[in-house]
Enzyme design. Structure first.
Site, PDB file in Angstrom:
ATOM      1  NE  ARG A 126      -7.865   0.076   5.787  1.00  0.00           N
ATOM      2  CZ  ARG A 126      -7.747   1.392   5.990  1.00  0.00           C
ATOM      3  NH1 ARG A 126      -7.924   1.901   7.196  1.00  0.00           N
ATOM      4  NH2 ARG A 126      -7.469   2.208   4.996  1.00  0.00           N
ATOM      5  CG  LEU A 144       9.040 -17.172  -3.835  1.00  0.00           C
ATOM      6  CD1 LEU A 144       9.160 -17.281  -2.312  1.00  0.00           C
ATOM      7  CD2 LEU A 144       9.344 -15.737  -4.281  1.00  0.00           C
ATOM      8  CG  HIS A 188      -0.255   2.183  -9.297  1.00  0.00           C
ATOM      9  ND1 HIS A 188      -0.445   1.739  -8.011  1.00  0.00           N
ATOM     10  CD2 HIS A 188      -1.373   2.902  -9.597  1.00  0.00           C
ATOM     11  CE1 HIS A 188      -1.619   2.161  -7.560  1.00  0.00           C
ATOM     12  NE2 HIS A 188      -2.193   2.871  -8.510  1.00  0.00           N
ATOM     13  CD  GLU A 209     -12.786  -5.057  -1.151  1.00  0.00           C
ATOM     14  OE1 GLU A 209     -11.632  -5.487  -1.371  1.00  0.00           O
ATOM     15  OE2 GLU A 209     -13.737  -5.798  -0.833  1.00  0.00           O
ATOM     16  CG  ASP A 241      -2.096   0.903   1.090  1.00  0.00           C
ATOM     17  OD1 ASP A 241      -2.356   1.394  -0.033  1.00  0.00           O
ATOM     18  OD2 ASP A 241      -2.772   1.162   2.099  1.00  0.00           O
TER      19      ASP A 241
HETATM   20  C1  FPP Z   1      -1.849   0.260  -3.266  1.00  0.00           C
HETATM   21  O1  FPP Z   1      -1.472   1.591  -3.434  1.00  0.00           O
HETATM   22  C2  FPP Z   1      -1.440  -0.518  -4.363  1.00  0.00           C
HETATM   23  C3  FPP Z   1      -2.257  -1.059  -5.309  1.00  0.00           C
HETATM   24  C4  FPP Z   1      -3.719  -0.911  -5.330  1.00  0.00           C
HETATM   25  C5  FPP Z   1      -1.716  -1.840  -6.385  1.00  0.00           C
HETATM   26  C6  FPP Z   1      -0.433  -2.527  -6.106  1.00  0.00           C
HETATM   27  C7  FPP Z   1       0.136  -2.824  -7.393  1.00  0.00           C
HETATM   28  C8  FPP Z   1       1.421  -2.847  -7.741  1.00  0.00           C
HETATM   29  C9  FPP Z   1       2.567  -2.701  -6.821  1.00  0.00           C
HETATM   30  C10 FPP Z   1       1.738  -3.002  -9.154  1.00  0.00           C
HETATM   31  C11 FPP Z   1       1.067  -4.084  -9.909  1.00  0.00           C
HETATM   32  C12 FPP Z   1       1.458  -5.443  -9.503  1.00  0.00           C
HETATM   33  C13 FPP Z   1       2.131  -6.321 -10.231  1.00  0.00           C
HETATM   34  C14 FPP Z   1       2.279  -7.735  -9.769  1.00  0.00           C
HETATM   35  C15 FPP Z   1       2.776  -5.958 -11.492  1.00  0.00           C
HETATM   36  P1  FPP Z   1      -2.611   2.677  -3.419  1.00  0.00           P
HETATM   37  O2  FPP Z   1      -2.888   3.076  -4.814  1.00  0.00           O
HETATM   38  O3  FPP Z   1      -3.779   2.169  -2.639  1.00  0.00           O
HETATM   39  O4  FPP Z   1      -1.887   3.825  -2.660  1.00  0.00           O
HETATM   40  P2  FPP Z   1      -2.577   4.929  -1.762  1.00  0.00           P
HETATM   41  O5  FPP Z   1      -3.168   4.206  -0.571  1.00  0.00           O
HETATM   42  O6  FPP Z   1      -1.433   5.793  -1.393  1.00  0.00           O
HETATM   43  O7  FPP Z   1      -3.608   5.611  -2.612  1.00  0.00           O
END
Ligand code: FPP
Length: 247
Positions: A195, A139, A45, A75, A28
């Protein structure tokens, strides 16, 4: 596949016998990382994908057996179409770029969640990566895509009841997406929130939880080592008493 010797693992300040078998991560903070730098969320991202690369590598090299990462929750479908499109594009790009190296390192990729919601191109890319790496001995990398813990439990229970009228706990466990990775030992969440967010609800029943304010793109192997040291210092009793008899 484990790359480091015991000596090398100790040089990181870690105990080779104390490496969790199954690590799960809620990655996150990508959006906030980007916003704080005046960048669009998509840049967060992208930085998150780069961070992931080294974490997978290190997790594999120190000899953890499974790593389950939350890439897209049920979600997350509520996010703007544009952001979902960026995430889908990154997923395809990620697999195309990394699959050969992951394969060479013996990583076995498995998606968990309902992949059918994604555009065909994402589904095909993920399925191809799964097929290519299915026999790998290293892994077990479980990538949660359109995943929700409650939905997984409903699915597991339906499957278990379709096989027997009285499923026990083992029967439910066997029907989870992560059946061959077992329970989670260490659950990490970056980005400051404290959480679980519907992640691996059943599997985390006795997981040690580790929360950090560090946002996912800044979660380096040094941060993971901190989490592993913290894990090693925990007294895991699984509801029982200390093994040395002390209270
Ligand atoms: C949370 O950050 C992250 C996500 C919803 C996506 C996680 C995805 C990646 C790390 C990249 C894609 C994965 C792969 C396997 C290529 P957020 O957007 O909720 O951040 P915020 O809480 O600061 O808004």
């Amino acid at each position: 596949m484990r790359k480091y010797s015991d000596r090398e693992i100790r040089a990181f300040g870690l105990d080779p016998a104390g490496i969790p078998k199954h690590i799960a991560i809620v990655m996150d903070g990508n959006g906030r990382w980007a916003t704080a730098k005046g960048l669009p969320r998509g840049a967060g991202h992208r930085a998150g994908v780069n961070a992931l690369r080294d974490i997978i590598r290190f997790t594999s090299d120190v000899g953890a057996e499974s790593l389950t990462i939350y890439a897209f929750s049920t979600e997350n479908r509520k996010r703007p179409k544009e952001e979902i499109g960026i995430l889908c594009g990154l997923l395809i790009e990620y697999f195309n770029r990394e699959i050969d190296e992951l394969h060479e390192n013996g990583v076995r990729i498995k998606s968990i969640g309902d992949l059918s919601w994604f555009p065909t191109a994402v589904q095909e890319t993920v399925r191809a990566a799964e097929e290519k790496t299915a026999q790998n001995p290293g892994l077990k990398l479980n990538i949660a895509l359109n995943y929700g813990g409650r939905a997984e439990l409903v699915r597991a229970m339906k499957l278990a009841f379709s096989k027997t009228d009285e499923p026990d706990e083992d029967a439910i466990s066997r029907n989870l997406y992560t059946a061959d990775s077992g329970d989670v030992d260490l659950l990490i969440r970056t980005g400051g929130d404290v959480r679980i967010s519907n992640f691996l609800l059943w599997q985390s029943a006795y997981a040690e939880l580790y929360f950090t304010d560090v946002k996912w793109p800044d979660f380096t192997r040094e941060e993971l080592i901190k989490a592993l040291k913290d894990f090693a210092s925990r007294d895991r009793r699984f509801g029982g008493l200390k093994t040395n008899g002390a209270k």
